[in-house]
Structure formats: structure tokens, C-alpha cells
Design an enzyme around this catalytic site. Structure first.
Site, short mmCIF file in Angstrom:
data_model
loop_
_atom_site.label_atom_id
_atom_site.label_comp_id
_atom_site.label_asym_id
_atom_site.label_seq_id
_atom_site.Cartn_x
_atom_site.Cartn_y
_atom_site.Cartn_z
N ASN A 7 25.75 19.30 14.82
CA ASN A 7 24.50 20.02 15.12
C ASN A 7 24.16 19.70 16.57
O ASN A 7 23.60 18.65 16.88
CB ASN A 7 23.38 19.57 14.19
CG ASN A 7 22.07 20.32 14.44
OD1 ASN A 7 21.98 21.15 15.34
ND2 ASN A 7 21.06 20.01 13.65
N ARG A 91 26.54 23.84 12.97
CA ARG A 91 25.30 24.52 12.63
C ARG A 91 24.95 25.44 13.81
O ARG A 91 24.94 25.01 14.96
CB ARG A 91 24.17 23.52 12.43
CG ARG A 91 22.83 24.20 12.15
CD ARG A 91 21.66 23.35 12.59
NE ARG A 91 20.39 24.04 12.35
CZ ARG A 91 19.25 23.73 12.96
NH1 ARG A 91 19.22 22.76 13.84
NH2 ARG A 91 18.15 24.40 12.70
N HIS A 181 16.21 27.87 8.46
CA HIS A 181 16.42 26.85 7.42
C HIS A 181 17.22 27.40 6.24
O HIS A 181 17.17 26.87 5.14
CB HIS A 181 15.09 26.30 6.88
CG HIS A 181 14.23 25.62 7.89
ND1 HIS A 181 12.87 25.84 7.96
CD2 HIS A 181 14.53 24.73 8.86
CE1 HIS A 181 12.36 25.11 8.94
NE2 HIS A 181 13.35 24.44 9.51
N ARG A 242 3.80 23.74 15.79
CA ARG A 242 3.79 25.20 15.83
C ARG A 242 2.58 25.76 15.09
O ARG A 242 2.18 25.25 14.05
CB ARG A 242 5.07 25.76 15.21
CG ARG A 242 6.33 25.35 15.94
CD ARG A 242 7.56 25.80 15.19
NE ARG A 242 8.77 25.21 15.74
CZ ARG A 242 9.88 24.98 15.04
NH1 ARG A 242 9.94 25.32 13.78
NH2 ARG A 242 10.93 24.43 15.61
N GLU A 387 21.93 19.82 4.21
CA GLU A 387 22.49 20.94 4.96
C GLU A 387 23.90 20.63 5.44
O GLU A 387 24.76 21.52 5.51
CB GLU A 387 21.58 21.28 6.14
CG GLU A 387 20.20 21.75 5.73
CD GLU A 387 19.19 21.74 6.86
OE1 GLU A 387 19.07 22.78 7.51
OE2 GLU A 387 18.54 20.71 7.06
#
Length: 402
Positions: A7, A91, A181, A242, A387
């Protein structure tokens, strides 16, 4: 088959080496501050010891060299030779509408990832750097696979992914909801079906990935019908920094009053809002929890807003799905914040949700377990997401088919 999962961020590179024969994690670590002073690699040894080494990492190629050295380290390494790594799985955040599944990396895939960079400028270009650096360090013969955050969401119907702005912006620039996601939502929805002992094709599930970045997804028959994040990861409900979705006029109103550029406004919405913006304390939920416990009313308000917004999305997805068989909480906050789960489920009592509050209080730190009572109309589950394992499985499947 040993798969290296990568990643790559703009200044970081996380990795895991997974033996897919038994799905054991052989090594994991993180390169930090790539291209900056004080760069270092941190990793765990096979016996669990944590090691941190400062090393020069001016670019991602040097970061991959650091990963290689850690993997084959005579004292702490997990393998004796790089040839033991069969393939590398990456990823990739934004795959747009082009990729609805994981793919073998070739020049056409690289070009598409680059083409989609304007939709995720901080992420996609960093992923490309990771792919290019991997080729330099491991050589072109080691297969690389791209696993997209957006792929799982590509089953959304048009009525869910389109925005009510002039259609030409969809045609010209691809302005639509993509969702993120996806790898996490896919993992926990499939895991939920296994735990329920039912086929995913017959289930209606709502999966809640709650962390510093958060999203909720409605999964019907194993396919996504809607999700909270949109064109970018800014959409949906409030997160660590956010804002989540809001009245668009809030943006133009503040920008006009403060004489802000689009870039400055974007920074406020992405980096200075959410839990941080409301609480004034931190973007880390643990800090907000501590402040709330000390009587900080803005920290309390931040949490009340978060719980309310999550419950509203779950309720709306209950309607979109035409009912619900299971709700999953996962990711950093979802897995480790019992109060959030309790407060959200309190809102959902009108849907027949009954929470085992005593077990819920104990269920933290990656524990997987049923949070609802046996007579709950909807099963509520805590599932630790993985993941990296999805990326490793997809990479193996693609490489074995070559």
C-alpha cells in the site's frame, strides 16, 4: 505461494508478506517519511519484536530496497531469498468505472491508473510510484496485481451513483459516485455470510467501515447497491478530519466570505473538519473520547453528530435494501469503540435491533463476535477487517490463472 502486499502512499509504504497456503502473515512493516529527512522503516520480526531503522529513502525505489533488506535480513528476515516472493499485490484507490475486479498489471493498466489520477491525485500517482519501484527492485518477471478500492462498488445502479448536476459533466469528466474502502466492505460482507451460515446471494447486509476515514455500504445478494463515499473519499458522514456530505452552498458561502481559493477550501473540508473541526481537540477518536469524559461539550457534540449521521445512513440503506439481515461494524473505530456501536444501535431499536450491551463493552481490539441478542430482528456483528488478505487472495488467483 508467498505474496507481498503493498500500500504505497505519497510519503509512506506499508507492506505485508503473506503465505497464502495457510494465510499466515510472515512479515509486516511500514516505510515512513519517504523523500524527507528522518526516513525510517518499522517492522515486526517473526517472533513479534518491533524494530525501527533509520535509512535514506529519497524515493519509493529506495523504500522498496529497505523492504527487501528487511525481508531477507539474516537475523530478522522472514525469507532467505527474494525468489520466494511469487507475486506482489498493490492496493490502488481509484479504478473508476474501468475496473470492477482486480487485474494483472501491464502497460495498459498503468496508463489507466495514471489517467484516473485527477480523481485521486494523492493516491493514484503514489500507487504508480510503488508499482514502478517494485519493478526496479524485484525485476519485470515478478507478476504484479492491482486491487482497486472502487471495484466492489461498480455494481451500483445509475440511480445510486449519478449526481443531479448537468449530465455533460459525467460524460466529460466522469463526475459520479465511485465509493471507497471496497476491499474492506467486500471482506466483511463475505465473512458475515460465512458466520451466518448462509449464501451471500440471499443476504441483505449493511457494512460500516468506521475509522479516521469512514464509509457505509449496502450489499444485496453479494453486490453493492449504494455506498456513502462519492466522487472522492470526502462524501458521506463526518470523519476524523473530513466534513462528509453537506449543502454545497456551505462551500461557496464560506469561500466567498473568507476569500478562499478552491484548494484552500478543499483543505478545510478534507483536513480541518469532521471530529477535529467540531471538537477542536483532535482527529483521533481516542482523544475526543478523553475530552468528552473530561466534560468537553464540543467533543460531546462531535460524537453526537457522528452517531446520528451513521444511524441515518443505516436507516436509509435499510429502506434501499428492502430490509436487512445483518449489520457489520469494522475498522479502527468500528472495532474498538463500544460506545459508538451502542449509541448507533440505540437509534436502530425502531428496526428491531437489540444489542447485547455487556458483550459489546468487552468487544474491542480486533475481537470478532455477535453484538446483538438472539431475539434481535437484525444480526449485528463485529468483524476485524483484513484488506491485505483480500489483496493476497486476489493476487494468488490471478497469478495461478496465468
Amino acid at each position: 505461494m508467498k505474496i507481498l502486499v503493498i500500500n504505497a502512499g505519497s510519503s509512506s509504504l506499508k507492506y505485508q508478506l503473506i503465505d497464502t497456503d495457510n494465510e499466515a502473515v510472515l512479515a509486516k512493516g511500514n516505510c515512513e517519511r519517504i523523500g524527507q529527512d528522518g526516513a525510517f522503516i518499522g517492522f515486526k520480526t517473526p517472533d513479534g519484536k518491533k524494530i525501527e531503522r533509520k535509512t535514506q529513502m529519497l524515493n519509493h525505489t529506495q523504500a522498496f530496497e529497505a523492504v527487501k533488506n528487511a525481508l531477507i535480513d539474516p537475523e530478522y528476515g522472514a525469507i532467505s531469498d527474494l525468489s520466494e516472493v511469487s507475486a506482489v499485490g498493490h492496493r490502488v484507490v481509484q479504478g473508476g468505472a474501468y475496473f470492477d475486479k482486480s487485474v494483472l498489471v501491464d502497460n495498459s493498466v498503468i496508463n489507466k491508473i495514471r489517467e484516473l489520477a485527477p480523481l485521486a491525485p494523492l493516491h493514484n500517482l503514489a500507487h504508480l510510484q510503488g508499482i514502478e519501484a517494485c519493478t526496479k527492485v524485484f525485476g519485470p518477471k515478478v507478476p504484479q496485481v492491482a486491487v482497486f478500492d472502487t471495484a466492489f462498488h461498480q455494481t451500483m445502479p445509475e440511480k445510486a451513483f449519478m449526481y443531479a448536476v448537468p449530465y455533460k459533466y459525467y460524460e466529460k469528466f466522469g463526475v459520479r459516485k465511485y465509493g471507497f474502502h471496497g476491499t474492506s466492505h467486500r471482506y466483511v460482507s463475505e465473512k458475515m455470510a460465512d458466520l451466518m451460515g448462509r449464501k451471500k446471494e440471499e443476504l441483505k447486509l449493511i457494512t460500516c467501515h468506521i475509522g479516521n476515514g469512514s464509509s457505509i455500504t449496502a450489499v444485496k445478494g453479494g453486490k453493492v447497491i449504494d455506498t456513502t463515499m462519492g466522487l472522492t473519499p470526502l462524501g458521506g458522514f463526518m470523519m476524523g478530519t473530513r466534513s462528509g456530505s453537506l449543502d454545497p452552498s456551505v462551500i461557496t458561502f464560506i469561500a466567498e466570505k473568507e476569500h478562499l481559493t478552491p484548494e484552500e477550501m478543499s483543505k478545510i473540508l478534507n483536513k480541518e473538519s469532521g471530529l477535529l473541526g467540531i471538537s477542536g481537540v483532535s482527529s483521533d477518536d481516542r482523544d475526543v473520547c478523553a475530552a468528552e469524559a473530561d466534560g468537553n461539550m464540543r467533543a460531546h457534540l462531535a460524537h453526537e453528530m457522528l452517531y446520528y449521521q451513521i444511524a441515518k445512513y443505516i436507516g436509509s440503506y435499510y429502506v434501499a435494501l428492502g430490509g436487512c439481515d445483518g449489520i457489520v461494524f469494522t475498522a479502527g473505530i468500528g472495532e474498538n469503540q463500544p460506545m459508538l456501536r451502542e449509541k448507533v444501535c440505540d437509534y436502530l431499536e425502531c428496526l428491531g435491533v437489540k444489542l447485547d450491551k455487556e458483550f459489546n463493552k468487552q468487544a474491542t481490539c480486533g475481537v470478532t463476535g455477535t453484538l446483538s441478542t438472539p431475539d434481535s430482528a437484525i444480526r449485528v456483528e463485529l468483524i476485524a477487517t483484513d484488506e491485505e488478505m483480500v489483496i493476497a487472495r486476489d493476487t494468488r488467483a490471478i497469478v495461478e490463472a496465468l
